[in-house]
Write a protein that holds these residues in place. Structure first.
Motif: not given
Length: 297
Positions: A148, A152, A156, A292, A295, A297
């Motif tokens: 994960e 990210y 990002a 984060y 997104y 996630i």
């Protein structure tokens, strides 16, 4: 699930104290002020001494990237403790630090065949790289998995930006980043270029002839970015930075807060030796990275 350790090269300018607090391992660049002997940034030569050499002695320092052995020495204790590794490096367009890390990864994988070692080009540097690391460390603290965190970082870096004003073009010339003719022309006109670092690429953001106007232009470029992309500033974490000029940072900070309301601002940071060697004293900019959570996630 195996534990993991986050690493970065020293170009992130996060500082050793903050890195230790977040559990991040740093592999510093090397700095030389005599062009013969190289010292690990901050560990073996202070930023105070480095910037004194630049500003008072008008010197031109040199940098050298972390070696393969430096990365191996940093990674090995984590691997011996049974941890996996994720390491982000300064953008490949500015240094070959990535290659050193990748080679170290290949060599250590033979010694630790069951470990996962991931090396990622951050596509940014300095404060934006630090913000990526802070978010990665926050994910780790919140129980996010290695995969994960990798997901990210790869997402990002596409949205991360650095908008900055070069302090002294002669440092770019000495470092071989721009041609001598361009430096002379810009010097005669007293021009300071505004640069955008995005997606690992260096892009022209404009020019200015005075520092105050340059800072205003950085804010304007930032506002334009969010208007054009439709992104919500409240989804981002950000911080301004400078290397040697602090007198106007409070007003610059306030201007940015007014320009992109809702964004989470961290205190101004000091741009370190790795970047400053090429951009000169007086370099100032603004870095921002998406959090984060946004997104999903």
């Amino acid at each position: 699930m195996a534990e993991y350790q986050i690493f970065s090269d020293g170009a992130c300018d996060i500082g050793f104290a903050k890195a230790k607090e977040l559990g991040i391992g740093l592999i510093p660049f090397y700095i030389s002020i005599d062009h013969e002997t190289y010292y690990k940034e901050i560990q073996e030569i202070s930023l105070e001494e480095y910037f004194r050499y630049m500003t008072e002695e008008k010197g031109y320092p040199k940098t050298s990237l972390p070696s393969i052995q430096d990365y191996m020495d940093a990674f090995r204790p984590a691997l011996e403790a049974g941890k996996d590794i994720i390491c982000i490096t300064m953008t490949r367009t500015l240094t070959a630090s990535l290659e050193s890390a990748v080679t170290a990864k290949s060599m250590l994988e033979e010694e630790f065949p069951h470990a996962q070692i991931h090396v990622i080009n951050s596509w940014v540097a300095t404060g934006a790289q630090a913000l990526l690391l802070m978010e990665m460390a926050r994910m780790q603290k919140n129980g996010k998995s290695l995969n994960e965190v990798i997901t990210y970082a790869e997402k990002a870096r596409e949205d991360a930006r650095i908008h900055f004003m070069v302090g002294d073009l002669s440092y770019l010339e000495i470092g071989g980043r721009i041609g001598k003719v361009a430096t002379i022309s810009a010097g005669l006109l007293k021009i300071k270029p505004i640069i955008i670092l995005k997606g690992g690429e260096i892009c022209a953001g404009g020019i200015c002839r005075a520092r105050k106007k340059g800072l205003a232009q950085i804010a304007s470029i930032t506002a334009k970015h969010f208007k054009e992309t439709g992104e919500n500033p409240a989804h981002y974490i950000a911080m301004p930075g400078t290397n040697t000029i602090w007198d106007d940072m409070d007003s610059f900070y306030a201007l940015l807060q007014e320009t992109v309301p809702g964004m989470e601002f961290l205190p101004p940071f000091q741009i370190g030796a790795t970047i400053s060697t090429h951009t000169g004293p007086g370099t100032t900019g603004f870095c921002f990275v998406k959090k984060y959570e946004y997104y999903h996630i």
